[in-house]
Design an enzyme around this catalytic site. Structure first.
Site, PDB file in Angstrom:
ATOM      1  N   ARG B  69       0.841  -1.203   0.000  1.00 48.57           N
ATOM      2  CA  ARG B  69       0.000   0.000   0.000  1.00 48.57           C
ATOM      3  C   ARG B  69       0.879   1.258   0.000  1.00 48.57           C
ATOM      4  O   ARG B  69       2.076   1.209   0.298  1.00 48.57           O
ATOM      5  CB  ARG B  69      -0.928   0.007   1.224  1.00 48.57           C
ATOM      6  CG  ARG B  69      -0.218   0.083   2.537  1.00 48.57           C
ATOM      7  CD  ARG B  69      -1.096   0.483   3.694  1.00 48.57           C
ATOM      8  NE  ARG B  69      -0.393   0.282   4.954  1.00 48.57           N
ATOM      9  CZ  ARG B  69       0.591   1.052   5.403  1.00 48.57           C
ATOM     10  NH1 ARG B  69       0.980   2.100   4.703  1.00 48.57           N
ATOM     11  NH2 ARG B  69       1.196   0.793   6.547  1.00 48.57           N
ATOM     12  N   GLY B  70       0.234   2.376  -0.265  1.00 47.35           N
ATOM     13  CA  GLY B  70       0.924   3.651  -0.171  1.00 47.35           C
ATOM     14  C   GLY B  70       1.090   4.067   1.281  1.00 47.35           C
ATOM     15  O   GLY B  70       0.530   3.448   2.178  1.00 47.35           O
ATOM     16  N   VAL B  73       4.626   3.742   7.725  1.00 53.69           N
ATOM     17  CA  VAL B  73       4.373   2.670   8.681  1.00 53.69           C
ATOM     18  C   VAL B  73       3.126   2.973   9.510  1.00 53.69           C
ATOM     19  O   VAL B  73       2.810   4.135   9.782  1.00 53.69           O
ATOM     20  CB  VAL B  73       5.607   2.477   9.591  1.00 53.69           C
ATOM     21  CG1 VAL B  73       5.898   3.704  10.415  1.00 53.69           C
ATOM     22  CG2 VAL B  73       5.466   1.253  10.476  1.00 53.69           C
ATOM     23  N   THR B  74       2.396   1.919   9.882  1.00 53.06           N
ATOM     24  CA  THR B  74       1.293   2.116  10.814  1.00 53.06           C
ATOM     25  C   THR B  74       1.147   0.904  11.702  1.00 53.06           C
ATOM     26  O   THR B  74       1.726  -0.148  11.455  1.00 53.06           O
ATOM     27  CB  THR B  74      -0.036   2.434  10.107  1.00 53.06           C
ATOM     28  OG1 THR B  74      -0.928   3.026  11.069  1.00 53.06           O
ATOM     29  CG2 THR B  74      -0.695   1.198   9.523  1.00 53.06           C
ATOM     30  N   HIS B  76      -1.723  -1.615  13.614  1.00 55.86           N
ATOM     31  CA  HIS B  76      -3.124  -2.041  13.683  1.00 55.86           C
ATOM     32  C   HIS B  76      -3.311  -2.871  14.941  1.00 55.86           C
ATOM     33  O   HIS B  76      -2.446  -3.680  15.292  1.00 55.86           O
ATOM     34  CB  HIS B  76      -3.505  -2.910  12.485  1.00 55.86           C
ATOM     35  CG  HIS B  76      -3.576  -2.160  11.195  1.00 55.86           C
ATOM     36  ND1 HIS B  76      -4.433  -1.108  10.985  1.00 55.86           N
ATOM     37  CD2 HIS B  76      -2.892  -2.314  10.050  1.00 55.86           C
ATOM     38  CE1 HIS B  76      -4.268  -0.653   9.755  1.00 55.86           C
ATOM     39  NE2 HIS B  76      -3.332  -1.355   9.173  1.00 55.86           N
ATOM     40  N   ILE B 137      -5.199   6.279   6.391  1.00 55.19           N
ATOM     41  CA  ILE B 137      -5.582   5.739   5.092  1.00 55.19           C
ATOM     42  C   ILE B 137      -4.320   5.320   4.347  1.00 55.19           C
ATOM     43  O   ILE B 137      -3.311   6.025   4.377  1.00 55.19           O
ATOM     44  CB  ILE B 137      -6.342   6.800   4.258  1.00 55.19           C
ATOM     45  CG1 ILE B 137      -7.690   7.147   4.914  1.00 55.19           C
ATOM     46  CG2 ILE B 137      -6.548   6.338   2.811  1.00 55.19           C
ATOM     47  CD1 ILE B 137      -8.436   8.293   4.251  1.00 55.19           C
ATOM     48  N   GLY B 138      -4.379   4.175   3.710  1.00 53.12           N
ATOM     49  CA  GLY B 138      -3.289   3.739   2.831  1.00 53.12           C
ATOM     50  C   GLY B 138      -3.845   2.693   1.885  1.00 53.12           C
ATOM     51  O   GLY B 138      -4.435   1.708   2.334  1.00 53.12           O
ATOM     52  N   GLY B 149      -6.871   0.082   2.779  1.00 57.02           N
ATOM     53  CA  GLY B 149      -7.978   1.009   3.055  1.00 57.02           C
ATOM     54  C   GLY B 149      -7.755   1.927   4.226  1.00 57.02           C
ATOM     55  O   GLY B 149      -6.793   2.699   4.224  1.00 57.02           O
ATOM     56  N   CYS B 168       3.066   6.985  10.028  1.00 51.27           N
ATOM     57  CA  CYS B 168       3.088   7.678   8.741  1.00 51.27           C
ATOM     58  C   CYS B 168       4.418   8.391   8.517  1.00 51.27           C
ATOM     59  O   CYS B 168       4.497   9.336   7.732  1.00 51.27           O
ATOM     60  CB  CYS B 168       1.938   8.671   8.610  1.00 51.27           C
ATOM     61  SG  CYS B 168       0.356   7.973   9.059  1.00 51.27           S
TER      62      CYS B 168
END
Lengths: 76, 218
Positions: B69-70, B73-74, B76, B137-138, B149, B168
């Site tokens: 994805r674009g 880093v994130t 979850h 969002i990514g 998403g 991010c």
């Protein structure tokens, strides 16, 4: 010889960053193979190869910005 | 336009990622008109294409998945509500930024149900409360079909793990819906709100909870 250009991507998008090359110079590619992955904003998207042949030149390296219409690669 | 809803519940990242790709193929061959995958993840870190060295801090012990994805880093976790819209933009609008802005509208409308006014900033995709981020969002787009998403921070007790990363690629602070409302929120009870916003914003209808497809990945 086919020039691979960055196509229009939508309103207000005039450039994207090359984030991944699926092939290297000298590789054989088929039409519709994923050739390049680009990034704009929080989205990545693919650019399929417009032709079959040999990837003879990569003109924009990963991490660099490219403008709509600019030539990214040459396929012979 | 119809879509199929797949509620995976609480799941590891990897099977949900694989499941997205299955639905993607279903959309690609027109077997499914559009798919919306809703889930919560066990704690995990995903790194997008723009992740740089140092965005994941050295004391991280959570699993890390580099994905297509674009964004950067994130994190979850189970305290977030995550949604993966797998839509063919040929049937909506072939405009990647338009799609990102619609996802922001989905989140803004979801928050408005709780009386919360989120903000969006040009060049800082996502939804913010002042300078704190409540939703990320990514996405990835292949042949104009989207996947990956958005995720919305719901539970307050799930925000500590963001300290393992620079979300991010920025030094930003996250905020949750619970902390804004100062009350306990049951994620299960707010899922439908989010699904409704997708229906409204994208003018799509008919939800089918396809248990047989879900069973296939478990």
């Amino acid at each position: 010889m086919t020039k691979v250009q960055l196509p229009p991507l939508g309103e207000g998008i005039d450039k994207a960053t090359v984030s991944y090359w699926y092939f290297k110079v000298g590789d054989k590619v088929n039409e519709k193979d994923d050739l390049i992955e680009l990034t704009t904003d929080k989205a990545t998207f693919n650019l399929p190869s417009p032709a079959s042949g040999t990837l003879s030149e990569i003109l924009v390296q990963e991490g660099n910005l490219v403008n709509i219409g600019e030539v990214l690669a040459i396929i012979e | 336009m119809e879509f199929k809803l797949f509620d995976l519940g609480l799941t590891d990242f990897k099977p949900a990622w694989d499941f997205q790709k299955e639905i993607f193929n279903g959309v690609r061959i027109n077997y499914i008109p559009a798919g919306l995958v809703i889930c919560r993840h066990y704690p995990v870190i995903t790194s997008g294409r723009l992740t740089k060295n140092g965005d994941i801090l050295s004391d991280n012990r959570l699993p890390v998945y580099p994905i297509e994805r674009g964004g950067s880093v994130t994190y979850h976790g189970p305290g977030q509500l995550t949604a993966y819209p797998i839509f063919n933009l040929n049937y909506f609008k072939k405009d990647i930024h338009w799609f990102l802005r619609q996802l922001e509208r989905v989140i803004l409308d979801f928050l408005a149900d709780f009386g919360i006014q989120g903000l969006t900033y040009k060049g800082k995709t996502g939804v913010w409360i002042g300078q704190q981020k409540i939703a990320s969002i990514g996405i990835a787009v292949r042949n104009w079909i989207t996947f990956h998403g958005l995720s919305i921070n719901i539970k307050q007790n799930d925000l500590d793990n963001f300290k393992l990363i620079r979300p991010c690629g920025m030094d930003i602070e996250m905020v949750s819906l619970e902390s804004l409302l100062e009350e306990n929120i049951d994620i299960e009870s707010v899922k439908q709100n989010l699904v409704n916003k997708f229906e409204n914003i994208f003018s799509i209808g008919r939800k089918i909870n396809d248990q047989s497809t879900i069973a296939a990945i478990r």
